[in-house]
Design a protein around this motif. Structure first.
Motif, mmCIF file in Angstrom:
data_model
loop_
_atom_site.group_PDB
_atom_site.id
_atom_site.type_symbol
_atom_site.label_atom_id
_atom_site.label_comp_id
_atom_site.label_asym_id
_atom_site.label_seq_id
_atom_site.Cartn_x
_atom_site.Cartn_y
_atom_site.Cartn_z
ATOM 1 N N VAL A 1 0.832 -1.209 0.000
ATOM 2 C CA VAL A 1 0.000 0.000 0.000
ATOM 3 C C VAL A 1 0.865 1.256 0.000
ATOM 4 C CG1 VAL A 1 -1.670 1.336 1.351
ATOM 5 C CG2 VAL A 1 -1.969 -1.124 1.090
ATOM 6 N N GLY A 2 1.967 1.214 0.760
ATOM 7 C CA GLY A 2 2.857 2.368 0.838
ATOM 8 C C GLY A 2 3.847 2.464 -0.300
ATOM 9 N N GLY A 3 3.982 1.397 -1.082
ATOM 10 C CA GLY A 3 4.847 1.438 -2.260
ATOM 11 C C GLY A 3 6.269 0.962 -2.043
ATOM 12 N N SER A 4 6.566 0.304 -0.897
ATOM 13 C CA SER A 4 7.948 -0.108 -0.644
ATOM 14 C C SER A 4 8.198 -1.600 -0.871
ATOM 15 C CB SER A 4 8.356 0.264 0.790
ATOM 16 O OG SER A 4 7.593 -0.457 1.739
ATOM 17 N N ASP A 5 7.154 -2.377 -1.216
ATOM 18 C CA ASP A 5 7.328 -3.814 -1.453
ATOM 19 C C ASP A 5 6.123 -4.320 -2.227
ATOM 20 O OD1 ASP A 5 7.447 -6.867 -0.751
ATOM 21 O OD2 ASP A 5 9.315 -6.066 0.066
ATOM 22 N N ASP A 6 6.320 -5.397 -3.021
ATOM 23 C CA ASP A 6 5.175 -5.957 -3.751
ATOM 24 C C ASP A 6 4.488 -7.081 -2.982
ATOM 25 O OD1 ASP A 6 6.945 -8.045 -4.001
ATOM 26 O OD2 ASP A 6 7.120 -7.943 -6.181
ATOM 27 N N ALA A 7 5.072 -7.493 -1.860
ATOM 28 C CA ALA A 7 4.465 -8.455 -0.925
ATOM 29 C C ALA A 7 4.210 -9.839 -1.512
ATOM 30 C CB ALA A 7 3.165 -7.885 -0.334
ATOM 31 N N GLY B 1 -5.172 -2.069 15.336
ATOM 32 C CA GLY B 1 -4.357 -3.247 15.555
ATOM 33 C C GLY B 1 -3.071 -3.100 14.770
ATOM 34 N N PRO B 2 -2.260 -4.153 14.664
ATOM 35 C CA PRO B 2 -0.985 -4.046 13.952
ATOM 36 C C PRO B 2 -1.115 -3.540 12.518
ATOM 37 C CG PRO B 2 -1.100 -6.103 15.160
ATOM 38 C CD PRO B 2 -2.448 -5.476 15.280
ATOM 39 N N THR B 3 -2.094 -4.050 11.768
ATOM 40 C CA THR B 3 -2.235 -3.639 10.370
ATOM 41 C C THR B 3 -2.573 -2.159 10.257
ATOM 42 O OG1 THR B 3 -2.990 -5.861 9.764
ATOM 43 C CG2 THR B 3 -3.419 -4.102 8.195
ATOM 44 N N GLY B 4 -3.479 -1.680 11.107
ATOM 45 C CA GLY B 4 -3.848 -0.270 11.081
ATOM 46 C C GLY B 4 -2.688 0.631 11.434
ATOM 47 N N ILE B 5 -1.969 0.275 12.495
ATOM 48 C CA ILE B 5 -0.814 1.076 12.919
ATOM 49 C C ILE B 5 0.239 1.096 11.819
ATOM 50 C CG2 ILE B 5 1.132 1.144 14.533
ATOM 51 C CD1 ILE B 5 -0.784 -0.009 16.664
ATOM 52 N N GLU B 6 0.551 -0.071 11.260
ATOM 53 C CA GLU B 6 1.594 -0.146 10.232
ATOM 54 C C GLU B 6 1.199 0.640 8.989
ATOM 55 O OE1 GLU B 6 3.996 -4.232 11.039
ATOM 56 O OE2 GLU B 6 2.145 -4.439 9.880
ATOM 57 N N THR B 7 -0.058 0.544 8.589
ATOM 58 C CA THR B 7 -0.515 1.256 7.393
ATOM 59 C C THR B 7 -0.487 2.759 7.614
ATOM 60 O OG1 THR B 7 -1.924 -0.629 6.824
ATOM 61 C CG2 THR B 7 -2.399 1.466 5.731
ATOM 62 N N ALA B 8 -0.967 3.208 8.766
ATOM 63 C CA ALA B 8 -0.964 4.642 9.072
ATOM 64 C C ALA B 8 0.453 5.195 9.064
ATOM 65 C CB ALA B 8 -1.628 4.886 10.434
ATOM 66 N N ALA B 9 1.379 4.474 9.684
ATOM 67 C CA ALA B 9 2.767 4.933 9.747
ATOM 68 C C ALA B 9 3.404 4.947 8.362
ATOM 69 C CB ALA B 9 3.569 4.036 10.686
ATOM 70 N N GLU B 10 3.154 3.908 7.592
ATOM 71 C CA GLU B 10 3.735 3.796 6.244
ATOM 72 C C GLU B 10 3.288 4.966 5.362
ATOM 73 O OE1 GLU B 10 6.438 1.232 4.264
ATOM 74 O OE2 GLU B 10 5.475 0.810 6.178
#
Length: 405
Positions: free
Chosen positions: A54-60, A153-162
């Motif tokens: 989502v943030g553009g740093s990996d294709d996962a 939760g973890p996904t929300g925090i990580e996405t917001a920070a990214e």
């Protein structure tokens, strides 16, 4: 049992995520076992990196050739039904695959938000396709557009920070506590990092989202917030395959099993990962639980093939790892029974540790593919806590039945 011509046992694994790949690889320890992995995608999804997509740093994504043992048949299709009586699964393409043993590892996905407007206007990111759908939407939005992430939760925090680190104007709506799993010290560390990134954090009991519109959200306290892009990370659900197939499940739809991960309905069906509910006391949905569960499920099948009694679940946790952009993160240590401790590692060291963990997970799968049976973390003791909980439940059940009689 097994193939009457070749004398081999045919094991079908449904789901090619962390649990399914671990189970499939481990099952190849025996030459008299053939393994078929059925998955709707032709590549392995690093779900713990979807916020990076989502943030553009990996294709996962990772090619299955890197994590799946050669000789395992990969069928790119979706299972639409399980016929336990006839030991077969129906495929969306119209085909059918028979089995002697089945590993049910369908994972989890986005929960039905059940909030007016959420299904129409919010973007979940629990799957690869959902995250890929969001990317162009963010790219098309002006840099100054208000982005709201729902769920802390973890996904929300990580996405917001990214997204904030990439320069986006982000509001994180918790709907309760920021990082519910975190120890208060760890929570304060995360809050400081989010503040430094410019994320507006709205927490507390009145911050539940009650409505989502195309360009705004409404909160329980009556506030309306502008939101050009609303990202939905609140809650997880599981596929309804077990329910549709007439198998016993918990209230969420996870397959009910005993402590060996064997279905309460059929000893030839074994569950692993997010879609398993051992003793109706499921583990926290995470790859940290999924891979050991995958190994345990494979061991259960292998034990049954040779007529041995399977070993019970023996799960240990280390904590929770959360990235806070590319330059910071936190590793929240925990008791083995998955309750957070005061100790954590944050900042740049936390970021390095998170990346080490992410790479290590793929390496665990690749190592098991290269040497089936080498993985051993599922044998690490989680302590007596789970047995205490199970015992308390067994004592409580008759008392409840007595009161309602």
């Amino acid at each position: 049992m097994g193939d009457t011509v070749t004398g081999k046992s045919n094991v079908v694994v449904i789901g090619g995520g962390y649990a399914g790949v671990m189970a499939a690889n481990r099952l190849t320890q025996r030459d008299d076992v053939t393994v078929t992995l059925i998955n709707p995608r032709s590549t392995f999804v690093e779900r713990i990196r979807l916020h990076q997509l989502v943030g553009g740093s990996d294709d996962a994504v990772v090619e299955y050739g890197e994590v799946l043992r050669e000789g395992i048949e990969l069928v790119v299709d979706t299972v639409t039904g399980i016929d336990a009586a006839e030991r077969g699964v129906a495929l969306a393409s119209g085909g059918r695959v028979g089995y002697d043993y089945l590993v049910y590892a369908v994972g989890s996905g986005s929960a039905d938000p059940r909030v007016p407007g959420a299904a129409e206007f919010a973007y979940p990111i629990a799957s690869l396709e959902e995250a890929q759908r969001l990317r162009p939407v963010l790219d098309a939005a002006p840099a100054t557009a208000a982005v709201t992430v729902v769920g802390a939760g973890p996904t929300g925090i990580e996405t917001a920070a990214e997204l904030a680190e990439a320069g986006r104007k982000v509001t994180l709506v918790c709907g309760g506590v920021l990082g519910p799993y975190l120890h208060p010290r760890g929570r304060r560390s995360v809050a400081r990092r989010l503040a430094k990134l410019g994320v507006t954090v709205l927490d507390g009991p009145d911050t539940k989202v009650t409505k989502v519109a195309r360009d705004a959200i409404e909160l329980g306290d009556g506030r309306t917030l502008p939101s050009a892009v609303t990202v939905w990370t609140a809650g997880f659900g599981v596929p309804d395959l077990a329910v549709r197939s007439g198998l016993s499940t918990d209230t969420l739809g996870r397959l009910l099993t005993d402590e060996t991960l064997t279905s309460v309905d059929d000893e030839r069906i074994v569950a692993a990962g997010d879609s398993a509910a051992p003793s109706d006391l499921p583990l926290r949905m995470s790859c940290q639980a999924a891979m050991p569960l995958g190994a345990r499920a494979a061991d259960t099948v292998l034990s049954r093939i040779v007529g041995e009694r399977p070993s019970p679940l023996n799960q240990a946790f280390a904590g929770q790892c959360i990235s806070l952009g590319r330059r910071a993160g936190i590793f929240q240590f925990a008791h083995r029974y998955d309750v957070a401790l005061w100790f954590h590692i944050d900042g740049r060291s936390g970021a390095r540790l998170k990346e080490f963990v992410c790479r290590g997970i793929v390496k665990h799968l690749a190592d098991e593919a290269g040497k089936p049976g080498s993985y051993s973390l599922h044998r690490v003791s989680g302590g007596a806590k789970r047995q205490q909980l199970l015992q308390a439940r067994s004592v409580e059940a008759p008392a409840t039945a007595e009161r309602t009689a």
